[in-house]
Design a protein around this motif. Structure first.
Motif, mmCIF file in Angstrom:
data_model
loop_
_atom_site.group_PDB
_atom_site.id
_atom_site.type_symbol
_atom_site.label_atom_id
_atom_site.label_comp_id
_atom_site.label_asym_id
_atom_site.label_seq_id
_atom_site.Cartn_x
_atom_site.Cartn_y
_atom_site.Cartn_z
ATOM 1 N N THR A 1 -6.562 2.436 4.141
ATOM 2 C CA THR A 1 -7.326 1.541 2.955
ATOM 3 C C THR A 1 -6.731 2.058 1.628
ATOM 4 O O THR A 1 -6.478 3.068 1.421
ATOM 5 C CB THR A 1 -8.682 1.374 3.107
ATOM 6 N N PRO A 2 -6.873 1.353 0.529
ATOM 7 C CA PRO A 2 -6.820 1.730 -0.727
ATOM 8 C C PRO A 2 -7.676 2.776 -0.931
ATOM 9 O O PRO A 2 -7.320 3.923 -1.590
ATOM 10 C CB PRO A 2 -7.059 0.452 -1.711
ATOM 11 N N GLU A 3 -8.892 2.804 -0.667
ATOM 12 C CA GLU A 3 -9.670 3.976 -1.163
ATOM 13 C C GLU A 3 -9.361 5.061 -0.181
ATOM 14 O O GLU A 3 -9.630 6.328 -0.898
ATOM 15 C CB GLU A 3 -11.205 3.550 -0.556
ATOM 16 N N GLU A 4 -8.657 5.048 1.217
ATOM 17 C CA GLU A 4 -8.649 6.259 1.936
ATOM 18 C C GLU A 4 -7.254 6.970 1.203
ATOM 19 O O GLU A 4 -7.194 8.155 1.176
ATOM 20 C CB GLU A 4 -7.952 5.842 3.268
ATOM 21 N N ARG B 1 -10.683 -2.508 -7.847
ATOM 22 C CA ARG B 1 -10.224 -3.455 -6.804
ATOM 23 C C ARG B 1 -8.633 -3.336 -6.722
ATOM 24 O O ARG B 1 -7.920 -3.264 -7.798
ATOM 25 C CB ARG B 1 -10.718 -4.798 -7.140
ATOM 26 N N ASP C 1 2.562 -1.819 9.388
ATOM 27 C CA ASP C 1 1.440 -1.655 8.320
ATOM 28 C C ASP C 1 0.965 -0.372 7.961
ATOM 29 O O ASP C 1 1.320 0.872 8.878
ATOM 30 C CB ASP C 1 0.057 -2.104 9.088
ATOM 31 N N LEU D 1 0.795 -1.430 -0.119
ATOM 32 C CA LEU D 1 -0.027 0.032 -0.055
ATOM 33 C C LEU D 1 0.871 1.512 -0.045
ATOM 34 O O LEU D 1 0.387 2.297 -0.656
ATOM 35 C CB LEU D 1 -0.957 0.029 1.200
#
Length: 276
Positions: A242-245, A228, A238, A202
């Motif tokens: 998230t990817p969307e964030e 996706r 970590d 990420l």
């Protein structure tokens, strides 16, 4: 074979393609189109081996040009992704003739480099969508892909196209990020840009979004939709977003509207996004 068979030519512009996979694809067509109304033919160069690639750059380029320019081939379908189409795109596109410009072309992942360059060159019938190898993964996906390749219409289109009603394109994030500033980058002013990713940590997704949304050309898009982000590579520590964030963050910083999700990705549910 019946006289009015619609013939789909399959090419490898990137990585190797196993013969066993091709046989499975042929078997799928024999099962689903037993009347021979649609057939698939693999260019022999698909099965060449040159290190990582399905033949060297010249062999892959010549195979693509041959099928694209051949009036006996009705549409061109990428066999698979991997890596390599960026190495041949600038040599291929100027040699494509008027016959090639009338055909439909579909693929995703690494095929995006060729599709981007062709879109820039004015080709009208291009789509980010399932590849030939996907026809043995899910019947609905394959039928939707074949419908688009044969008619230009399909019930497997990405649903947001009907919502946004703007020109659209879709790319793997790594591919579009690498294309900006090159001879293959198309003008995406006013387009909805859909992106997806696979097998990346990420923090790398974040770094690519920094670079992509920092480009003056990309800041002219109508907005970004996120498909996706799958098979995320673990990273310690970590990343915490998230990817969307991540995508929302860089869209907000760059002034690009974030338009929501897109039903695309490196999987058997990958929907079709016609370019334009």
């Amino acid at each position: 074979m019946i006289a009015n068979t619609f013939k789909i030519g399959v090419v490898c512009a990137s990585s190797r393609f196993p013969k066993a996979r091709a046989e499975a694809v042929r078997a799928w067509f024999a099962e689903h189109y037993p009347d021979g109304s649609v057939s698939v033919v693999f260019h022999p160069a698909c099965f060449l081996k040159h290190g990582h690639f399905a033949g060297d750059d010249r062999a892959r380029a010549e195979a693509f040009i041959e099928y694209a320019n051949d009036p006996r081939i009705d549409a061109v379908w990428f066999a698979r992704g991997g890596y390599g189409s960026c190495r041949i795109a600038e040599a291929v596109i100027p040699r494509l003739n008027a016959v090639a410009r009338k055909k439909r072309y579909m693929g995703y992942s690494d095929a995006g480099s060729l599709l981007a360059g062709m879109y820039k060159a004015g080709f009208k019938h291009l789509a980010h969508g399932p590849m030939a190898s996907d026809s043995v993964r899910r019947d609905d996906t394959a039928r939707g892909a074949v419908a688009w390749l044969t008619t230009g219409a399909s019930d497997w289109l990405e649903p947001s196209l009907a919502i946004d009603r703007k020109p659209a394109v879709a790319f793997n994030l790594t591919i579009i990020d690498q294309l900006v500033g090159t001879a293959l980058e198309p003008d995406l002013t006013g387009h909805v840009l859909m992106i997806e990713e696979v097998s990346e940590a990420l923090y790398r997704v974040d770094r690519m979004m920094f670079h992509l949304t920092g480009q003056a050309s990309i800041r002219k898009v109508a907005g970004i939709r996120l498909g996706r982000v799958s098979d995320v590579t673990p990273n310690d520590p970590d990343f915490g977003l998230t990817p969307e964030e991540i995508v929302r963050y860089w869209c907000a910083r760059s002034g690009i509207p974030y338009l929501g999700p897109a039903d695309i990705g490196h999987d058997r549910d990958n929907r079709i996004v016609p370019f334009g």
